[in-house]
Write an enzyme that holds these catalytic residues in place. Structure first.
Site, PDB file in Angstrom:
ATOM      1  N   LYS A 107       6.541  -3.771  17.947  1.00  0.00           N
ATOM      2  CA  LYS A 107       6.611  -4.406  16.626  1.00  0.00           C
ATOM      3  C   LYS A 107       6.027  -3.536  15.520  1.00  0.00           C
ATOM      4  O   LYS A 107       6.460  -3.623  14.363  1.00  0.00           O
ATOM      5  CB  LYS A 107       5.890  -5.761  16.651  1.00  0.00           C
ATOM      6  CG  LYS A 107       6.010  -6.534  15.334  1.00  0.00           C
ATOM      7  CD  LYS A 107       5.339  -7.890  15.394  1.00  0.00           C
ATOM      8  CE  LYS A 107       5.430  -8.574  14.032  1.00  0.00           C
ATOM      9  NZ  LYS A 107       4.792  -9.902  14.034  1.00  0.00           N
ATOM     10  N   ASP A 119      10.312 -11.957   8.398  1.00  0.00           N
ATOM     11  CA  ASP A 119       9.157 -12.398   9.177  1.00  0.00           C
ATOM     12  C   ASP A 119       8.438 -13.555   8.486  1.00  0.00           C
ATOM     13  O   ASP A 119       7.999 -14.514   9.138  1.00  0.00           O
ATOM     14  CB  ASP A 119       8.196 -11.222   9.377  1.00  0.00           C
ATOM     15  CG  ASP A 119       7.020 -11.584  10.282  1.00  0.00           C
ATOM     16  OD1 ASP A 119       7.262 -11.995  11.431  1.00  0.00           O
ATOM     17  OD2 ASP A 119       5.869 -11.464   9.855  1.00  0.00           O
ATOM     18  N   ARG A 156       2.386 -13.169   0.268  1.00  0.00           N
ATOM     19  CA  ARG A 156       2.551 -11.804   0.767  1.00  0.00           C
ATOM     20  C   ARG A 156       2.180 -10.873  -0.383  1.00  0.00           C
ATOM     21  O   ARG A 156       2.711 -10.990  -1.484  1.00  0.00           O
ATOM     22  CB  ARG A 156       4.002 -11.561   1.196  1.00  0.00           C
ATOM     23  CG  ARG A 156       4.381 -10.126   1.480  1.00  0.00           C
ATOM     24  CD  ARG A 156       3.769  -9.611   2.761  1.00  0.00           C
ATOM     25  NE  ARG A 156       4.298 -10.282   3.938  1.00  0.00           N
ATOM     26  CZ  ARG A 156       3.865 -10.024   5.176  1.00  0.00           C
ATOM     27  NH1 ARG A 156       2.893  -9.132   5.366  1.00  0.00           N
ATOM     28  NH2 ARG A 156       4.354 -10.668   6.227  1.00  0.00           N
ATOM     29  N   LYS A 165       0.827  -1.220   0.000  1.00  0.00           N
ATOM     30  CA  LYS A 165       0.000   0.000   0.000  1.00  0.00           C
ATOM     31  C   LYS A 165       0.857   1.263   0.000  1.00  0.00           C
ATOM     32  O   LYS A 165       0.398   2.335  -0.385  1.00  0.00           O
ATOM     33  CB  LYS A 165      -0.903   0.006   1.232  1.00  0.00           C
ATOM     34  CG  LYS A 165      -1.925  -1.132   1.234  1.00  0.00           C
ATOM     35  CD  LYS A 165      -2.729  -1.126   2.532  1.00  0.00           C
ATOM     36  CE  LYS A 165      -3.702  -2.302   2.569  1.00  0.00           C
ATOM     37  NZ  LYS A 165      -4.440  -2.363   3.872  1.00  0.00           N
ATOM     38  N   PHE A 208      12.497  -5.396   4.580  1.00  0.00           N
ATOM     39  CA  PHE A 208      13.459  -6.179   5.359  1.00  0.00           C
ATOM     40  C   PHE A 208      12.741  -6.974   6.445  1.00  0.00           C
ATOM     41  O   PHE A 208      12.970  -8.182   6.621  1.00  0.00           O
ATOM     42  CB  PHE A 208      14.500  -5.224   5.943  1.00  0.00           C
ATOM     43  CG  PHE A 208      15.242  -5.729   7.152  1.00  0.00           C
ATOM     44  CD1 PHE A 208      15.934  -6.936   7.125  1.00  0.00           C
ATOM     45  CD2 PHE A 208      15.267  -4.975   8.323  1.00  0.00           C
ATOM     46  CE1 PHE A 208      16.635  -7.380   8.246  1.00  0.00           C
ATOM     47  CE2 PHE A 208      15.958  -5.408   9.443  1.00  0.00           C
ATOM     48  CZ  PHE A 208      16.637  -6.619   9.401  1.00  0.00           C
ATOM     49  N   ASP A 257       7.647 -17.165  10.172  1.00  0.00           N
ATOM     50  CA  ASP A 257       6.264 -17.649  10.300  1.00  0.00           C
ATOM     51  C   ASP A 257       5.922 -18.753   9.313  1.00  0.00           C
ATOM     52  O   ASP A 257       4.824 -19.306   9.362  1.00  0.00           O
ATOM     53  CB  ASP A 257       5.279 -16.487  10.094  1.00  0.00           C
ATOM     54  CG  ASP A 257       5.324 -15.481  11.222  1.00  0.00           C
ATOM     55  OD1 ASP A 257       5.892 -15.799  12.280  1.00  0.00           O
ATOM     56  OD2 ASP A 257       4.792 -14.366  11.044  1.00  0.00           O
ATOM     57  N   PHE A 299      -4.600   1.735  16.063  1.00  0.00           N
ATOM     58  CA  PHE A 299      -4.704   1.165  14.720  1.00  0.00           C
ATOM     59  C   PHE A 299      -4.637  -0.366  14.753  1.00  0.00           C
ATOM     60  O   PHE A 299      -5.421  -1.046  14.096  1.00  0.00           O
ATOM     61  CB  PHE A 299      -3.585   1.711  13.834  1.00  0.00           C
ATOM     62  CG  PHE A 299      -3.554   1.118  12.459  1.00  0.00           C
ATOM     63  CD1 PHE A 299      -4.357   1.623  11.448  1.00  0.00           C
ATOM     64  CD2 PHE A 299      -2.719   0.046  12.162  1.00  0.00           C
ATOM     65  CE1 PHE A 299      -4.327   1.077  10.172  1.00  0.00           C
ATOM     66  CE2 PHE A 299      -2.691  -0.511  10.895  1.00  0.00           C
ATOM     67  CZ  PHE A 299      -3.496   0.008   9.894  1.00  0.00           C
ATOM     68  N   ASP A 308      -7.361  -3.191  13.864  1.00  0.00           N
ATOM     69  CA  ASP A 308      -7.064  -4.256  12.897  1.00  0.00           C
ATOM     70  C   ASP A 308      -7.441  -5.622  13.475  1.00  0.00           C
ATOM     71  O   ASP A 308      -8.028  -6.471  12.789  1.00  0.00           O
ATOM     72  CB  ASP A 308      -5.577  -4.221  12.549  1.00  0.00           C
ATOM     73  CG  ASP A 308      -5.312  -4.523  11.089  1.00  0.00           C
ATOM     74  OD1 ASP A 308      -6.014  -3.959  10.235  1.00  0.00           O
ATOM     75  OD2 ASP A 308      -4.396  -5.318  10.813  1.00  0.00           O
ATOM     76  N   ASP A 309      -7.091  -5.838  14.740  1.00  0.00           N
ATOM     77  CA  ASP A 309      -7.439  -7.093  15.413  1.00  0.00           C
ATOM     78  C   ASP A 309      -8.954  -7.284  15.476  1.00  0.00           C
ATOM     79  O   ASP A 309      -9.468  -8.381  15.230  1.00  0.00           O
ATOM     80  CB  ASP A 309      -6.891  -7.099  16.849  1.00  0.00           C
ATOM     81  CG  ASP A 309      -5.379  -7.196  16.916  1.00  0.00           C
ATOM     82  OD1 ASP A 309      -4.739  -7.393  15.866  1.00  0.00           O
ATOM     83  OD2 ASP A 309      -4.836  -7.064  18.026  1.00  0.00           O
ATOM     84  N   ASP A 334       6.594 -11.267  20.047  1.00  0.00           N
ATOM     85  CA  ASP A 334       5.519 -11.917  19.299  1.00  0.00           C
ATOM     86  C   ASP A 334       5.840 -13.387  19.042  1.00  0.00           C
ATOM     87  O   ASP A 334       4.995 -14.273  19.220  1.00  0.00           O
ATOM     88  CB  ASP A 334       5.314 -11.179  17.969  1.00  0.00           C
ATOM     89  CG  ASP A 334       4.011 -11.576  17.282  1.00  0.00           C
ATOM     90  OD1 ASP A 334       3.083 -12.052  17.965  1.00  0.00           O
ATOM     91  OD2 ASP A 334       3.918 -11.394  16.063  1.00  0.00           O
TER      92      ASP A 334
END
Length: 372
Positions: free
Chosen positions: A207, A110, A119, A65, A105, A114, A250, A254-255, A181
């Site tokens: 994070k 990440d 992506r 975005k 990066f 994970d 924010f 989002d959660d 996390d």
């Protein structure tokens, strides 16, 4: 009732304006990519290595975005109170692309941690044929490109060291959040006893909030000549005190949307429950759960099972998570607006540039009551 032609025209105008802003910003990427590749080539690198690095940059940078990068440009324009010159725009956009390099990066590394699959609508870089664990070094090279660009274009500026300190400090803080996390919510080892609203806050702040909200604004402030102090007022401390809660708001939003938003709204199917995410929703639920509800959460959260996910959502509804989020959102908005209104906009005795409330209001207006 159909929208009036005037409303349709206004919406189209705004959309075209955003598209034009993005295209201009992407045009700077083309210049910077060529500079990075030219420097790499000048070191005597063979053609296959040159092609690899260029592909790494083009695959991992331009597809998102670009909100963080564009925020630098927008903030510089607000602080200067006028249209930017071509040189000012280029430098602001360059700093924006440095933020995007930092983001890339983080994302490339990440995704490996994970074991993610996609992506930005394409395979994660490490899953591209022939890349695999070479992506570790590729992520390092994305980060290093930041410092090449800063040295090339800002070495002569009085605030050059401030830029370096900012990127180093924010990178370190973000990596702290990533560690929290990773050890709190691994997908393959569900343990809700590790979860808490305080742990969630720390993960979100370190994070996400520092690099996504504070970094773009602080970069713009340095470029615009905002000093470290103006009498008793500390502009960077004030910005931090506003932007960190804003970033927390924010992420909580989002959660919540991952649970409550429809795929049509958020553009995806929410997976936080299935993926054992340390989300605001589950932490809020854990804080108020009865023994029976806690048992349901322990037995069903983070399992790759649609029926178990449904059971968790039923508990959320019983606990009125939607209403609790509404109360949280209104409180967060009032708190952040209060901090913004406390920013003085009076001219300084030495004539130095002034921090403007609109910098923060623009962020808040984009987020408040967001549904996607």
């Amino acid at each position: 009732m159909a929208p009036s032609p005037m409303i349709k025209t206004e919406v189209a105008f705004k959309a075209n304006g955003k598209q034009a802003a993005r295209q201009r910003f992407e045009g700077v990427f083309d210049v910077l990519r060529d500079e990075i590749v030219a420097d790499f080539t000048s070191k005597g690198m063979p053609q296959d290595a040159i092609n690899w690095y260029k592909r790494n940059l083009e695959y991992n940078l331009p597809g998102g975005k670009l909100n963080r990068g564009l925020s630098v440009v927008d903030t510089v324009a607000i602080l200067k109170g006028r249209a930017l010159t071509d040189d000012e725009y280029f430098k602001a956009a360059l700093l924006g692309w440095c933020v995007e390099l930092l983001q890339s990066f983080f994302l490339v590394s990440d995704d490996m941690m994970d074991q993610s699959v996609t992506r930005r609508g394409q395979p994660c870089w490490f899953r591209v044929e022939g890349v695999n664990l070479l992506a570790i070094n590729d992520s390092f090279m994305l980060e290093s490109a930041i410092y090449f660009l800063l040295k090339k274009h800002f070495r002569q500026e009085s605030y050059y060291v401030d830029l370096l300190d900012l990127f180093h400090d924010i990178t370190y803080l973000t990596e702290m959040g990533q560690l929290l996390d990773l050890i709190t919510a691994p997908e393959d080892a569900v343990d809700l006893s590790k979860f808490s609203l305080e742990r969630h806050r720390l993960i979100v702040v370190y994070k996400t909030a520092y690099y996504s909200f504070y970094l773009p604004v602080a970069l713009a402030m340095h470029m615009s000549g905002i000093p470290a102090s103006q009498g008793s007022f500390a502009p960077y401390k004030a910005a931090l005190d506003i932007l960190i809660p804003l970033g927390e708001y924010f992420q909580i939003q989002d959660d919540f949307l991952d649970f409550a938003g429809t795929p049509e709204q958020i553009g995806k199917v929410g997976t936080d429950i299935l993926d054992n995410k340390c989300s605001w929703c589950v932490n809020t639920a854990l804080a108020i759960a009865t023994p029976e509800q806690r048992k349901i959460l322990d037995e069903n959260y983070g399992r790759k099972d649609a029926e178990k996910e449904k059971r968790v959502k039923e508990v959320y509804e019983d606990m009125k998570i939607r209403e609790r989020y509404g109360v949280y959102e209104e409180g967060a908005y009032k708190k952040i607006m209060g901090l913004i209104e406390a920013v003085p906009e009076t001219p300084t005795a030495d004539g130095s540039p002034v921090l403007k409330r609109d910098v923060f209001k623009v962020f808040l207006d984009k987020i408040y009551k967001r549904t996607k």
